[in-house]
Design a protein around this motif. Structure first.
Motif, PDB file in Angstrom:
ATOM      1  N   GLN A 374      -2.476  16.919  49.974  1.00 48.81           N
ATOM      2  CA  GLN A 374      -1.458  15.722  50.156  1.00 48.81           C
ATOM      3  C   GLN A 374      -1.748  15.004  51.754  1.00 48.81           C
ATOM      4  N   VAL A 375      -1.652  15.990  52.619  1.00 50.31           N
ATOM      5  CA  VAL A 375      -1.939  15.442  54.109  1.00 50.31           C
ATOM      6  C   VAL A 375      -3.337  14.819  54.202  1.00 50.31           C
ATOM      7  N   GLU A 376      -4.503  15.847  53.523  1.00 47.21           N
ATOM      8  CA  GLU A 376      -5.845  15.164  53.691  1.00 47.21           C
ATOM      9  C   GLU A 376      -5.913  13.740  53.322  1.00 47.21           C
ATOM     10  N   ALA A 377      -5.249  13.583  52.054  1.00 49.10           N
ATOM     11  CA  ALA A 377      -5.336  12.189  51.481  1.00 49.10           C
ATOM     12  C   ALA A 377      -4.557  11.061  52.207  1.00 49.10           C
ATOM     13  N   ARG A 378      -3.564  11.518  53.095  1.00 51.54           N
ATOM     14  CA  ARG A 378      -2.809  10.476  53.854  1.00 51.54           C
ATOM     15  C   ARG A 378      -3.869  10.038  55.099  1.00 51.54           C
ATOM     16  N   LEU A 379      -4.466  11.116  55.627  1.00 50.41           N
ATOM     17  CA  LEU A 379      -5.451  11.338  56.800  1.00 50.41           C
ATOM     18  C   LEU A 379      -6.429  10.415  56.406  1.00 50.41           C
ATOM     19  N   GLN A 380      -6.947  10.507  55.340  1.00 52.51           N
ATOM     20  CA  GLN A 380      -7.882   9.552  54.912  1.00 52.51           C
ATOM     21  C   GLN A 380      -7.657   8.168  54.459  1.00 52.51           C
ATOM     22  N   GLY A 381      -6.306   8.010  54.181  1.00 50.69           N
ATOM     23  CA  GLY A 381      -5.881   6.526  54.185  1.00 50.69           C
ATOM     24  C   GLY A 381      -5.794   5.934  55.396  1.00 50.69           C
ATOM     25  N   LEU A 382      -5.596   6.630  56.518  1.00 50.22           N
ATOM     26  CA  LEU A 382      -5.561   6.397  57.951  1.00 50.22           C
ATOM     27  C   LEU A 382      -6.927   6.046  58.408  1.00 50.22           C
ATOM     28  N   LYS A 383      -7.866   6.183  57.509  1.00 47.98           N
ATOM     29  CA  LYS A 383      -9.294   5.988  58.008  1.00 47.98           C
ATOM     30  C   LYS A 383      -9.992   6.802  58.933  1.00 47.98           C
ATOM     31  N   MET A 384      -9.309   8.181  58.901  1.00 53.03           N
ATOM     32  CA  MET A 384     -10.004   9.263  59.660  1.00 53.03           C
ATOM     33  C   MET A 384     -11.123   9.874  59.041  1.00 53.03           C
ATOM     34  N   ARG A 385     -11.971  10.499  59.586  1.00 47.51           N
ATOM     35  CA  ARG A 385     -12.830  11.141  58.842  1.00 47.51           C
ATOM     36  C   ARG A 385     -12.531  12.571  58.936  1.00 47.51           C
ATOM     37  N   LEU A 386     -12.979  13.367  57.600  1.00 49.75           N
ATOM     38  CA  LEU A 386     -12.312  14.792  57.605  1.00 49.75           C
ATOM     39  C   LEU A 386     -13.632  15.498  57.194  1.00 49.75           C
ATOM     40  N   PRO A 387     -14.180  15.932  58.238  1.00 48.74           N
ATOM     41  CA  PRO A 387     -15.687  16.698  57.890  1.00 48.74           C
ATOM     42  C   PRO A 387     -15.334  18.097  57.191  1.00 48.74           C
TER      43      PRO A 387
END
Lengths: 433, 95
Positions: A374-387
């Motif tokens: 859930q947190v990852e989805a939110r971080l992606q929504g904030l246009k962060m990169r999640l390598p």
């Protein structure tokens, strides 16, 4: 309690007050909305706002710059009619198409269909939506930096300044009078019929609060806009909300430059910065956080810091995240969800620029462990990169789990420094992420 | 079947993909900063800079061409929600 009707109707358009001259031939024709108490649901507006629109008269044409919220159209048209006939209007400049500036647009074009509309390229798609079938009836030109339009002895020059705060935003420069029409840039939600910064009450709080809520998430775009505006040394800054700034416009430019600059102008040097923020129910997520911190700290050129979300204030954490290059956010899963403090922090991150930062999530769980994803989805929504896929550990971390957490930290740090080894994967591998 | 690879430099990942894959289908899964907005080719949020392999991408449709122009895109920029990897090696980053 707020007046129930305030949000929906401009209460008392003070038509009798008429247009306001800024310099001969240039008038404010906007509207006051003193009872507005909430703007865009984003911010409270304790003494309302104004919707500023302008008329510029030249020897060979008349330009209207922006309109007002639809609820205030009567005041806008009354003021416009006091300084120009509709058949004189040769140019309509739309610096920004949000409804509080385009609310009278369709009606204005019906009354002045000959007006040549000048809008940023990104504004075209919104204009199509606003005008619907009527879009094709009018002469509409996209303009960018370097384009200008003549009104005879006056001319308007366009500056492409996107994302302050919509993609369509632009500024318009009247060089003969050194007036810059900035739309939302340099605005304030501050309603005072005395209109000019040297006459109104103390609006400094509103000016700064407006930046924080409207412009701060687009800080780098504000800085790019300032790069275009500062060399012009405007004598007057004419925004679309709040006071017109004519007393010391350079002060406002310098203040905006400060506000749009990194908050912490000291310390980290050229090192990359990684903040690990966690909340832990029984200590397991805290153990993971410490191990990730230890692993990341092994990477040269990365400064790693570790914070217990449950023991800090929200706003300083937001300030911190605005400045760091990456964050790793740890949360347990409680009732199938990330915990409230994490969601509160994630909700606040809409107030800052997060695009392109590195993000990661981790946490311990008992049964299902949904929180990390859930947190990852939110971080992606904030246009962060999640390598790196999030790190999830069931119950207490084992020695092997802690070793993996240290490796996770090392990999995150390597992504920050650009030393992460390239990986090649198949589609099937993605299903497991 | 012809092979294609798609590299996202912001997360240092190369994915072996079936020809015809839209960039946006992979970018979200690998955690790239190329994220979608409307997913219909209108908003320009998924603007992507093509570093290598532009010739291996599908031709832009009229819609994509219009949105790229309106978003002042550079010659190497594409919309991840619109363009497909047809073959070969393509390398991209967020635009």
């Amino acid at each position: 309690m707020f007046p129930a009707a305030a949000t929906f109707a401009c209460p008392q358009p003070p038509v009798s007050e008429g247009p306001v001259e800024i310099v001969p031939g240039v008038h404010w024709i906007g509207a006051f909305d003193p009872n507005l108490r909430s703007f865009d649901t984003l911010m409270k507006t304790a003494n309302g706002t104004s919707y500023n629109a302008y008329v510029v008269r030249g020897s060979a044409g008349v330009a209207v710059i922006d309109t007002v919220d639809e609820t205030c159209s009567d005041a806008f048209f009354a003021r416009l009619e006091a300084v120009a006939r509709y058949d004189e209007i040769s140019v309509l400049v739309l610096n920004h198409l949000e409804s509080d500036h385009s609310g009278a647009l369709a009606e204005l074009l019906r009354r002045a269909p000959q007006a040549h509309v000048h809008v940023s390229p990104r504004g075209l798609q919104i204009l199509r939506t606003l005008l619907k079938d009527a879009f094709g009836l009018y002469r509409i030109s996209p303009v960018t930096t370097g384009h200008s339009v003549s009104l005879g002895d006056r001319s308007l020059h366009f500056l492409t300044t996107p994302n302050v705060h919509w993609p369509d935003t632009q500024c318009t420069w009247l060089d003969q009078d050194r007036i810059i029409f900035t739309c939302d840039l340099f605005g304030s939600h501050y309603c005072d019929e005395r209109l000019f910064d040297d006459l109104v009450g103390d609006f400094r709080f509103s000016f700064e609060h407006y930046f924080d809520r409207i412009m701060r998430p687009f800080r780098s775009s504000v800085a790019a806009a300032l790069d275009l505006i500062e060399p012009l040394a405007p004598a007057v800054i004419a925004p679309s909300h709040g006071p017109i700034l004519r007393a010391n416009p350079g002060d406002y430019l310098r203040h905006y430059r400060r506000l749009s600059s990194p908050r912490f102008g000291f310390g980290a040097g050229t090192d990359k910065t990684l903040a690990i923020l966690y909340i832990s129910a029984h200590g397991a997520t805290a153990e993971l956080a410490q191990a990730i911190r230890d692993g990341a700290a092994e990477e040269p050129g990365v400064r790693v810091s570790l914070f217990d979300l449950d023991r800090g204030e929200l706003h300083p954490f937001v300030d911190l995240i605005e400045e760091v290059d990456g964050i790793a956010l740890g949360t347990p899963t409680i009732n199938g969800d990330a915990v409230r403090a994490v969601w509160e922090l994630l909700a606040k991150l809409v107030d800052i620029e997060t695009k392109g930062k590195l993000g990661a999530a981790f946490g311990s769980y008992g049964w299902s462990g949904e929180a990390v994803r859930q947190v990852e989805a939110r971080l992606q929504g904030l246009k962060m990169r999640l390598p790196e896929p999030g790190l999830r550990v069931k119950l207490e971390p084992t020695a092997a789990d802690l070793a993996e957490a240290r490796a996770f930290g090392r990999r995150l740090a390597a992504h920050l420094t650009g030393r992460a080894p390239p990986r090649e994967i198949d589609l099937a591998d993605l299903a497991a992420r | 079947m012809e092979k294609a690879t798609l590299t996202f430099t912001d997360v240092s990942i190369t994915v072996n993909v079936p020809p015809g894959t839209r960039i946006i289908e992979m970018s979200e899964k690998v955690g790239s900063g190329i994220t979608y907005g409307c997913r219909e080719g209108e908003c320009g949020t998924c603007m992507t800079h093509v570093i290598e392999g532009a010739e291996h991408l599908s031709e832009p449709t009229a819609l994509e061409q219009r949105v790229l122009a309106e978003n002042l895109a550079g010659k190497d920029d594409r919309l991840a929600c619109q363009c497909r990897v047809l073959s070969g090696a393509v390398k991209v980053r967020p635009g």
